[in-house]
Design a protein around this motif. Structure first.
Motif, mmCIF file in Angstrom:
data_model
loop_
_atom_site.group_PDB
_atom_site.id
_atom_site.type_symbol
_atom_site.label_atom_id
_atom_site.label_comp_id
_atom_site.label_asym_id
_atom_site.label_seq_id
_atom_site.Cartn_x
_atom_site.Cartn_y
_atom_site.Cartn_z
ATOM 1 N N ALA A 134 -10.205 -5.009 -2.692
ATOM 2 C CA ALA A 134 -9.787 -3.604 -3.169
ATOM 3 C C ALA A 134 -8.670 -3.494 -3.898
ATOM 4 C CB ALA A 134 -9.219 -2.944 -1.712
ATOM 5 N N ALA A 135 -8.788 -2.258 -4.378
ATOM 6 C CA ALA A 135 -7.367 -2.132 -5.175
ATOM 7 C C ALA A 135 -6.420 -1.576 -4.049
ATOM 8 C CB ALA A 135 -7.716 -0.947 -6.434
ATOM 9 N N TYR A 136 -5.220 -2.199 -4.442
ATOM 10 C CA TYR A 136 -3.992 -1.843 -3.493
ATOM 11 C C TYR A 136 -3.100 -0.993 -4.174
ATOM 12 C CZ TYR A 136 -5.772 -4.858 -0.048
ATOM 13 O OH TYR A 136 -6.698 -5.613 1.294
ATOM 14 N N LYS A 148 -15.844 3.309 -1.569
ATOM 15 C CA LYS A 148 -15.086 3.608 -0.088
ATOM 16 C C LYS A 148 -14.027 4.456 -0.274
ATOM 17 C CE LYS A 148 -16.647 -0.354 2.813
ATOM 18 N NZ LYS A 148 -16.230 -1.278 3.297
ATOM 19 N N GLU A 149 -13.566 5.208 0.632
ATOM 20 C CA GLU A 149 -12.453 6.047 0.740
ATOM 21 C C GLU A 149 -11.278 5.346 0.783
ATOM 22 O OE1 GLU A 149 -14.137 10.411 2.652
ATOM 23 O OE2 GLU A 149 -12.518 9.269 3.590
ATOM 24 N N ARG A 150 -10.017 5.891 0.276
ATOM 25 C CA ARG A 150 -8.991 5.133 0.123
ATOM 26 C C ARG A 150 -8.250 5.214 1.716
ATOM 27 N NH1 ARG A 150 -4.461 6.282 -4.447
ATOM 28 N NH2 ARG A 150 -6.420 5.861 -5.689
ATOM 29 N N GLU A 151 -7.678 4.320 2.234
ATOM 30 C CA GLU A 151 -7.405 3.961 3.488
ATOM 31 C C GLU A 151 -5.945 3.292 3.540
ATOM 32 O OE1 GLU A 151 -9.240 0.777 6.028
ATOM 33 O OE2 GLU A 151 -9.346 -0.608 4.425
ATOM 34 N N LEU A 152 -5.252 3.705 4.564
ATOM 35 C CA LEU A 152 -3.788 3.404 4.713
ATOM 36 C C LEU A 152 -3.822 1.969 5.257
ATOM 37 C CD1 LEU A 152 -0.682 3.862 4.947
ATOM 38 C CD2 LEU A 152 -1.290 4.891 7.084
ATOM 39 N N VAL A 153 -3.264 1.232 4.943
ATOM 40 C CA VAL A 153 -3.008 -0.481 5.287
ATOM 41 C C VAL A 153 -1.679 -0.434 6.099
ATOM 42 C CG1 VAL A 153 -2.946 -2.838 4.544
ATOM 43 C CG2 VAL A 153 -4.247 -1.160 3.232
ATOM 44 N N ALA A 154 -0.452 -0.120 5.371
ATOM 45 C CA ALA A 154 0.622 -0.328 6.283
ATOM 46 C C ALA A 154 1.620 0.806 5.735
ATOM 47 C CB ALA A 154 1.014 -1.593 5.976
ATOM 48 N N ALA A 155 2.477 0.986 6.585
ATOM 49 C CA ALA A 155 3.726 1.793 6.295
ATOM 50 C C ALA A 155 5.025 1.570 6.893
ATOM 51 C CB ALA A 155 3.484 3.217 6.900
ATOM 52 N N ILE A 156 6.047 1.582 6.166
ATOM 53 C CA ILE A 156 7.316 1.276 6.655
ATOM 54 C C ILE A 156 8.402 2.551 6.385
ATOM 55 C CG2 ILE A 156 7.927 0.360 4.372
ATOM 56 C CD1 ILE A 156 9.480 -1.869 6.009
ATOM 57 N N SER A 157 9.268 2.622 7.179
ATOM 58 C CA SER A 157 10.205 3.790 7.371
ATOM 59 C C SER A 157 11.347 3.462 6.111
ATOM 60 C CB SER A 157 11.090 3.850 8.679
ATOM 61 O OG SER A 157 11.603 2.321 8.814
ATOM 62 N N ARG A 158 12.137 4.454 6.010
ATOM 63 C CA ARG A 158 13.263 4.229 5.013
ATOM 64 C C ARG A 158 14.245 3.184 5.212
ATOM 65 N NH1 ARG A 158 15.757 9.969 5.519
ATOM 66 N NH2 ARG A 158 15.338 9.293 7.657
ATOM 67 N N ALA A 159 14.423 3.097 6.242
ATOM 68 C CA ALA A 159 15.568 1.933 6.578
ATOM 69 C C ALA A 159 14.963 0.498 6.900
ATOM 70 C CB ALA A 159 16.355 1.999 7.672
ATOM 71 N N GLY A 160 13.450 0.574 6.883
ATOM 72 C CA GLY A 160 12.735 -0.585 7.211
ATOM 73 C C GLY A 160 12.798 -1.052 8.699
ATOM 74 N N ASP A 161 13.086 -0.303 9.317
ATOM 75 C CA ASP A 161 13.227 -0.569 10.930
ATOM 76 C C ASP A 161 11.713 -0.381 11.536
ATOM 77 O OD1 ASP A 161 15.420 2.040 11.820
ATOM 78 O OD2 ASP A 161 13.741 2.026 10.666
ATOM 79 N N SER A 162 10.984 0.266 10.885
ATOM 80 C CA SER A 162 9.719 0.929 11.757
ATOM 81 C C SER A 162 8.448 0.512 10.772
ATOM 82 C CB SER A 162 9.885 2.359 12.211
ATOM 83 O OG SER A 162 8.574 2.621 12.667
ATOM 84 N N THR A 163 7.707 -0.108 11.180
ATOM 85 C CA THR A 163 6.325 -0.355 10.337
ATOM 86 C C THR A 163 5.097 0.072 11.472
ATOM 87 O OG1 THR A 163 6.199 -2.687 11.379
ATOM 88 C CG2 THR A 163 7.257 -2.162 9.491
ATOM 89 N N THR A 167 -3.163 -2.320 -8.049
ATOM 90 C CA THR A 167 -3.227 -3.905 -8.323
ATOM 91 C C THR A 167 -4.572 -4.397 -7.478
ATOM 92 O OG1 THR A 167 -2.369 -6.070 -8.472
ATOM 93 C CG2 THR A 167 -1.789 -4.662 -6.565
ATOM 94 N N GLN A 168 -5.323 -4.971 -8.384
ATOM 95 C CA GLN A 168 -6.574 -5.484 -7.660
ATOM 96 C C GLN A 168 -6.615 -6.776 -6.764
ATOM 97 O OE1 GLN A 168 -9.776 -4.022 -7.720
ATOM 98 N NE2 GLN A 168 -10.484 -5.562 -6.388
ATOM 99 N N VAL A 169 -6.925 -6.964 -5.505
ATOM 100 C CA VAL A 169 -7.137 -7.863 -4.885
ATOM 101 C C VAL A 169 -8.576 -8.290 -4.641
ATOM 102 C CG1 VAL A 169 -6.512 -9.079 -2.316
ATOM 103 C CG2 VAL A 169 -4.857 -7.601 -3.759
ATOM 104 N N THR A 170 -9.061 -9.600 -4.819
ATOM 105 C CA THR A 170 -10.236 -9.838 -4.701
ATOM 106 C C THR A 170 -10.298 -11.154 -4.048
ATOM 107 O OG1 THR A 170 -11.175 -8.859 -6.852
ATOM 108 C CG2 THR A 170 -12.539 -10.570 -5.784
ATOM 109 N N VAL A 171 -10.975 -11.366 -2.871
ATOM 110 C CA VAL A 171 -11.110 -12.420 -1.921
ATOM 111 C C VAL A 171 -12.687 -13.127 -1.849
ATOM 112 C CG1 VAL A 171 -10.556 -13.172 0.482
ATOM 113 C CG2 VAL A 171 -9.317 -11.179 -0.455
ATOM 114 N N GLN A 224 -8.252 0.714 -1.552
ATOM 115 C CA GLN A 224 -9.708 1.376 -1.957
ATOM 116 C C GLN A 224 -10.545 0.516 -2.373
ATOM 117 O OE1 GLN A 224 -9.678 5.042 -4.428
ATOM 118 N NE2 GLN A 224 -11.504 5.862 -3.287
ATOM 119 N N ALA A 225 -11.674 0.160 -1.809
ATOM 120 C CA ALA A 225 -12.861 -0.679 -1.985
ATOM 121 C C ALA A 225 -13.885 0.142 -2.899
ATOM 122 C CB ALA A 225 -13.316 -1.236 -0.780
ATOM 123 N N PRO A 226 -14.672 -0.329 -3.667
ATOM 124 C CA PRO A 226 -15.588 0.234 -4.520
ATOM 125 C C PRO A 226 -16.600 1.230 -3.362
ATOM 126 C CG PRO A 226 -15.616 -1.861 -5.303
ATOM 127 C CD PRO A 226 -14.571 -1.621 -4.012
#
Length: 117
Positions: free
Chosen positions: A91-93, A42-57, A111-115, A38-40
């Motif tokens: 954004a804040a991640y 702005k709405e929170r947005e989905l960046v990445a997802a991973i399945s329970r076993a880690g076999d799908s992203t 956690t804040q990420v600033t580039v 979530q950037a200032p």
């Protein structure tokens, strides 16, 4: 229940960061894991997802080819490797755990990420 993110910071454009999120107090391997940002003003947005076993992203189009999500169910951790960072990645991640069959969700504190140069 806790989700604790770490690894954020200030990085120059083109640089890399690795975010970590460690869970406790719930059966981590039973939960899908996601990273949001979530950037200032702005709405929170989905960046990445991973399945329970880690076999799908899955990734947002804006980060495909630059970010990689992974998990270690022994360590109860999910990671977000971020390469070729851009100022618009600032954004804040947040990490989120979600159990599909019950709809239960847990969020980390972010956690804040600033580039920036």
């Amino acid at each position: 229940v806790q989700l604790v993110e770490s690894g954020g910071g200030l990085v120059q454009p083109g640089g890399s960061l690795r975010l970590s999120c460690v869970g406790s107090g719930f059966p981590f391997s039973s939960y899908e894991m996601r990273w949001y940002r979530q950037a200032p003003e702005k709405e929170r947005e989905l960046v990445a997802a991973i399945s329970r076993a880690g076999d799908s992203t899955n990734y947002a189009e804006s980060v495909k080819g630059r970010f990689t999500i992974s998990r270690d169910n022994v360590k109860n951790a999910v990671y977000l490797q971020m390469n070729s960072l851009k100022p618009e990645d600032t954004a804040a991640y947040y990490c989120k755990a979600r159990r599909r069959i019950t709809g239960v969700e847990y969020w980390g504190q972010g956690t804040q990420v600033t580039v920036s140069s």
